[in-house]
Design a protein around this motif. Sequence first.
Motif, short mmCIF file in Angstrom:
data_model
loop_
_atom_site.label_atom_id
_atom_site.label_comp_id
_atom_site.label_asym_id
_atom_site.label_seq_id
_atom_site.Cartn_x
_atom_site.Cartn_y
_atom_site.Cartn_z
N LEU A 56 0.83 -1.21 0.00
CA LEU A 56 0.00 0.00 0.00
C LEU A 56 0.87 1.25 0.00
CD1 LEU A 56 -2.67 1.54 0.19
CD2 LEU A 56 -2.57 1.22 2.66
N TYR A 57 1.92 1.25 0.81
CA TYR A 57 2.80 2.42 0.85
C TYR A 57 3.50 2.63 -0.48
CZ TYR A 57 2.03 1.91 5.87
OH TYR A 57 1.46 1.80 7.10
N GLU A 58 3.88 1.55 -1.13
CA GLU A 58 4.53 1.67 -2.44
C GLU A 58 3.57 2.25 -3.47
OE1 GLU A 58 7.65 1.83 -4.87
OE2 GLU A 58 7.69 1.32 -2.75
N GLU A 59 2.30 1.86 -3.39
CA GLU A 59 1.30 2.41 -4.31
C GLU A 59 1.11 3.90 -4.07
OE1 GLU A 59 -3.39 1.82 -5.41
OE2 GLU A 59 -2.29 0.12 -4.57
N ILE A 60 1.02 4.31 -2.82
CA ILE A 60 0.88 5.74 -2.51
C ILE A 60 2.10 6.50 -3.02
CG2 ILE A 60 0.81 7.44 -0.65
CD1 ILE A 60 -0.72 5.27 1.01
N HIS A 61 3.28 5.98 -2.76
CA HIS A 61 4.52 6.63 -3.17
C HIS A 61 4.61 6.77 -4.69
CE1 HIS A 61 8.64 7.95 -2.61
NE2 HIS A 61 9.05 7.05 -3.48
N ALA A 62 4.19 5.73 -5.40
CA ALA A 62 4.28 5.73 -6.86
C ALA A 62 3.24 6.64 -7.52
CB ALA A 62 4.12 4.31 -7.38
N ASN A 63 2.12 6.88 -6.84
CA ASN A 63 1.01 7.59 -7.48
C ASN A 63 0.70 8.96 -6.88
OD1 ASN A 63 0.11 5.57 -9.47
ND2 ASN A 63 -0.14 4.32 -7.65
N SER A 64 1.61 9.48 -6.08
CA SER A 64 1.36 10.80 -5.51
C SER A 64 2.67 11.53 -5.28
CB SER A 64 0.58 10.69 -4.20
OG SER A 64 1.42 10.18 -3.18
N GLN A 65 2.55 12.78 -4.99
CA GLN A 65 3.71 13.61 -4.70
C GLN A 65 3.75 14.02 -3.23
OE1 GLN A 65 6.07 14.23 -7.03
NE2 GLN A 65 4.89 12.89 -8.35
N ILE A 66 2.89 13.45 -2.41
CA ILE A 66 2.82 13.85 -1.01
C ILE A 66 3.91 13.16 -0.18
CG2 ILE A 66 0.34 14.29 -1.12
CD1 ILE A 66 -0.07 11.64 0.41
N ASN A 67 4.33 13.83 0.86
CA ASN A 67 5.19 13.22 1.86
C ASN A 67 4.28 12.57 2.89
OD1 ASN A 67 7.66 14.06 0.81
ND2 ASN A 67 7.49 16.05 1.79
N PHE A 68 4.33 11.26 3.00
CA PHE A 68 3.45 10.58 3.94
C PHE A 68 4.29 9.85 4.99
CE2 PHE A 68 4.28 7.62 0.54
CZ PHE A 68 4.53 6.42 1.18
N VAL A 69 3.65 9.58 6.11
CA VAL A 69 4.28 8.90 7.23
C VAL A 69 3.77 7.47 7.27
CG1 VAL A 69 4.56 8.87 9.72
CG2 VAL A 69 4.49 11.06 8.51
N VAL A 70 4.70 6.53 7.20
CA VAL A 70 4.35 5.12 7.31
C VAL A 70 3.97 4.85 8.76
CG1 VAL A 70 5.24 2.77 7.14
CG2 VAL A 70 5.88 4.47 5.42
N SER A 71 2.78 4.33 8.95
CA SER A 71 2.29 4.05 10.29
C SER A 71 1.47 2.78 10.24
CB SER A 71 1.41 5.22 10.78
OG SER A 71 0.87 4.92 12.03
N GLY A 72 1.77 1.88 11.10
CA GLY A 72 1.10 0.59 11.08
C GLY A 72 1.92 -0.40 10.29
N ALA A 84 8.80 9.42 6.48
CA ALA A 84 9.04 9.07 7.89
C ALA A 84 8.22 7.84 8.25
CB ALA A 84 8.64 10.23 8.79
N CYS A 85 8.45 7.33 9.46
CA CYS A 85 7.62 6.24 9.96
C CYS A 85 7.46 6.37 11.46
CB CYS A 85 8.20 4.89 9.59
SG CYS A 85 9.75 4.46 10.39
N ILE A 86 6.40 5.75 11.95
CA ILE A 86 6.10 5.74 13.38
C ILE A 86 6.44 4.35 13.91
CG2 ILE A 86 4.26 5.89 15.10
CD1 ILE A 86 2.90 7.92 13.22
N VAL A 87 7.22 4.32 14.99
CA VAL A 87 7.69 3.04 15.53
C VAL A 87 7.20 2.80 16.96
CG1 VAL A 87 9.74 3.00 14.06
CG2 VAL A 87 9.87 4.05 16.31
N GLY A 88 6.16 3.50 17.37
CA GLY A 88 5.71 3.49 18.76
C GLY A 88 5.60 2.14 19.41
N LYS A 89 4.72 1.29 18.92
CA LYS A 89 4.48 0.00 19.57
C LYS A 89 5.72 -0.89 19.50
CE LYS A 89 1.34 -3.90 19.81
NZ LYS A 89 0.17 -4.57 19.25
#
Length: 59
Positions: A3-19, A37-42
């Motif tokens: 899913l993250y690869e699809e978002i990255h390939a089809n948009s220009q937004i900077n998104f945070v990987v979470s989950g 970036a990514c969230i590593v909380g848990k």
Amino acid sequence: FPLYEEIHANSQINFVVSGGVKDDEDVYEVNKRDYYACIVGKAYYEGRINLKEVIENAG
């Protein structure tokens, strides 16, 4: 990561990987793919990520 690869390939937004970031290798994968970036909380809370080591090696 598909899913993250699809978002990255089809948009220009900077998104945070979470989950789904479960260990050091996932953080390195986020870095390798040049995601914003990514969230590593848990994973950090459960001791599955050595944050100091990841920061030193992700550079």
